[in-house]
Design an enzyme around this catalytic site. Structure first.
Site, PDB file in Angstrom:
ATOM      1  N   HIS A 292      22.952  39.329 -28.639  1.00  0.00           N
ATOM      2  CA  HIS A 292      22.341  39.797 -29.875  1.00  0.00           C
ATOM      3  C   HIS A 292      22.045  38.620 -30.806  1.00  0.00           C
ATOM      4  O   HIS A 292      22.894  37.750 -31.021  1.00  0.00           O
ATOM      5  CB  HIS A 292      23.295  40.795 -30.551  1.00  0.00           C
ATOM      6  CG  HIS A 292      22.735  41.447 -31.775  1.00  0.00           C
ATOM      7  ND1 HIS A 292      21.445  41.925 -31.857  1.00  0.00           N
ATOM      8  CD2 HIS A 292      23.307  41.711 -32.990  1.00  0.00           C
ATOM      9  CE1 HIS A 292      21.253  42.462 -33.048  1.00  0.00           C
ATOM     10  NE2 HIS A 292      22.359  42.337 -33.757  1.00  0.00           N
TER      11      HIS A 292
ATOM     12  N   SER B  25      18.600  41.549 -36.793  1.00  0.00           N
ATOM     13  CA  SER B  25      19.448  42.718 -36.974  1.00  0.00           C
ATOM     14  C   SER B  25      19.220  43.297 -38.367  1.00  0.00           C
ATOM     15  O   SER B  25      18.086  43.564 -38.741  1.00  0.00           O
ATOM     16  CB  SER B  25      20.910  42.347 -36.713  1.00  0.00           C
ATOM     17  OG  SER B  25      21.690  43.507 -36.501  1.00  0.00           O
TER      18      SER B  25
END
Length: 413
Positions: A361, A226
């Site tokens: 994620h 990320s």
């Protein structure tokens, strides 16, 4: 007149002082940046930059001539090195006057002294469960979100680097805070991501010089997921000692093309753009968003296919997810364009893109384990394997064609 003998440290300090007072051209090439002795380009003011609707030609020099040899790529890459820092990331300072530290069984300690200021930080070290030292290692910006159990079994150490300590990312008000800015000043142009890249380089300095024999500094990778995946890509682009860069779900500011993301957003897609990313955190230099957001994105003289190309010919693995906000289609297009740089250098198999359906994620899914393993084995363990992977559930090769209006040269040796 008596002149004191110049020790290496005094010579570096004198050189830095001269640069501050009168400015510098190129500096000495090094393993960290082998193009540092190339001429420093004079870069245009952002208001004078032309619009480039498609992905800029990575083989076009600032002189207007296309490069034709692999030898010329060294200084072509250096032009990109300066453009990325000048317009987007802020300047990464060279190695400070003094970097020292120690590698222990569970940590890497780093001390930096520069301009009469000293700072220290530690990174947690996990040694593998098999193999013999010196071990290859992966530096996890923030932490490694890869399959760390696999890495331990494969004989790869993991070094988790607390990047927020070096360059904060706790909202726009955190700009200019962290250990990096304690050394270089809160008004330094470097973004937080550039500060992280500097911190990774200082870790590698210690791995090279510690003499402990635990980690092989010639077989070091960097990863992050990320926001930290954005930082991993920048670190890999700016330090050529990094053998393998793994950018995991890095989104806007990482593997995503700024131009493609904006075009998709203009069509109603829910994707993060330059303007939004530049305002979220101090990941980029302060002027970046105001200068290039929205309709001005086409003024940017480069895009992130070139940032990824700066990693070439070293290993680069882009791990992605089909979360719209992350922009997997824009990342696929940019990685495919970056692959043309690798192709021109004769190593198209050294870059891969992998996204094959939804998962949590920053959780490595089982279907990405194989490509992770083959990249680790190839670039950190010197074992052969098929690393040429371009896999996506959101994009296809024909999505790339409208964005490339240049041809890939056959660069000569």
């Amino acid at each position: 007149m008596f002149l004191p003998q110049l020790t290496p440290r005094r010579a570096r300090a004198l050189f830095a002082l001269c640069c501050t007072l009168v400015g510098c051209g190129s500096s000495a090439a090094s393993a960290e940046n082998n193009g540092a002795d190339c001429p420093v380009p004079k870069l245009a003011d952002a208001t004078e930059l032309p619009d480039i609707a498609t992905l800029p030609d990575p083989f076009m020099a600032l002189s207007g001539d296309r490069i034709s040899s692999k030898r010329q790529w060294r200084c072509q890459r250096q032009q990109l090195y300066w453009q990325v820092q000048h317009y987007e990331s802020g300047i990464k300072p060279p190695k400070p006057e003094l970097v020292s530290g120690r590698v222990k069984n569970n940590s890497v300690a780093v001390t930096v002294r520069h301009n009469h200021t000293e700072v220290s930080f530690n990174a947690a070290l996990t040694l593998p469960s098999r193999g013999e030292p010196p071990y290859p290692a992966i530096i996890g910006i923030g932490a490694s979100s890869l399959n760390n159990e696999y890495l331990a079994r494969a004989g790869v150490a993991v070094i988790n680097f607390n990047n927020n300590q070096v360059g904060a990312q706790s909202g726009s008000d955190s700009r200019g805070t962290g250990l990096f800015y304690d050394v270089y000043g809160s008004d330094h142009s470097a973004s937080s991501m550039t500060a992280w890249a500097w911190g990774v380089s200082r870790l590698i300095d210690v791995l090279e010089d510690s003499g402990e024999g635990l980690i092989d500094a010639s077989r070091v990778g960097v990863t992050g997921c990320s926001r930290n995946g954005k930082g991993a890509l920048l670190a890999g682009a700016l330090d050529q000692r990094i053998a393998l860069t793994i950018a995991q779900e890095s989104g806007a500011g990482g593997a995503v093309s700024w131009r493609v993301a904006q075009a998709l957003a203009d069509k109603g897609n829910n994707i993060q753009t330059l303007g939004h990313a530049a305002g979220e955190q101090p990941w980029f230099r302060e002027s970046f968003g105001a200068t290039f957001a929205d309709r001005h994105v086409t003024r940017l003289p480069f895009d992130h296919h070139q940032l990824m190309g700066m990693v070439a010919p070293r290993g680069l693995l882009v791990l992605d997810n089909d979360i719209d906000w992350l922009g997997p289609r824009a990342a696929y297009v940019a990685t495919a364009a970056a692959k043309e740089i690798y192709r021109a250098l004769g190593v198209p198999e050294n870059i891969a893109y992998s996204e094959n359906g939804a998962h949590a994620h920053c959780q490595l899914p089982a279907h990405q384990q194989e490509v992770l393993a083959v990249y680790v084995e190839r670039f950190l363990l010197d074992e052969p394997g098929n690393t040429e992977v371009m896999r996506s559930s959101k994009a296809k090769p024909e999505d790339v064609t409208p964005w490339i209006n240049w041809s890939t040269p056959a660069l000569t040796d």
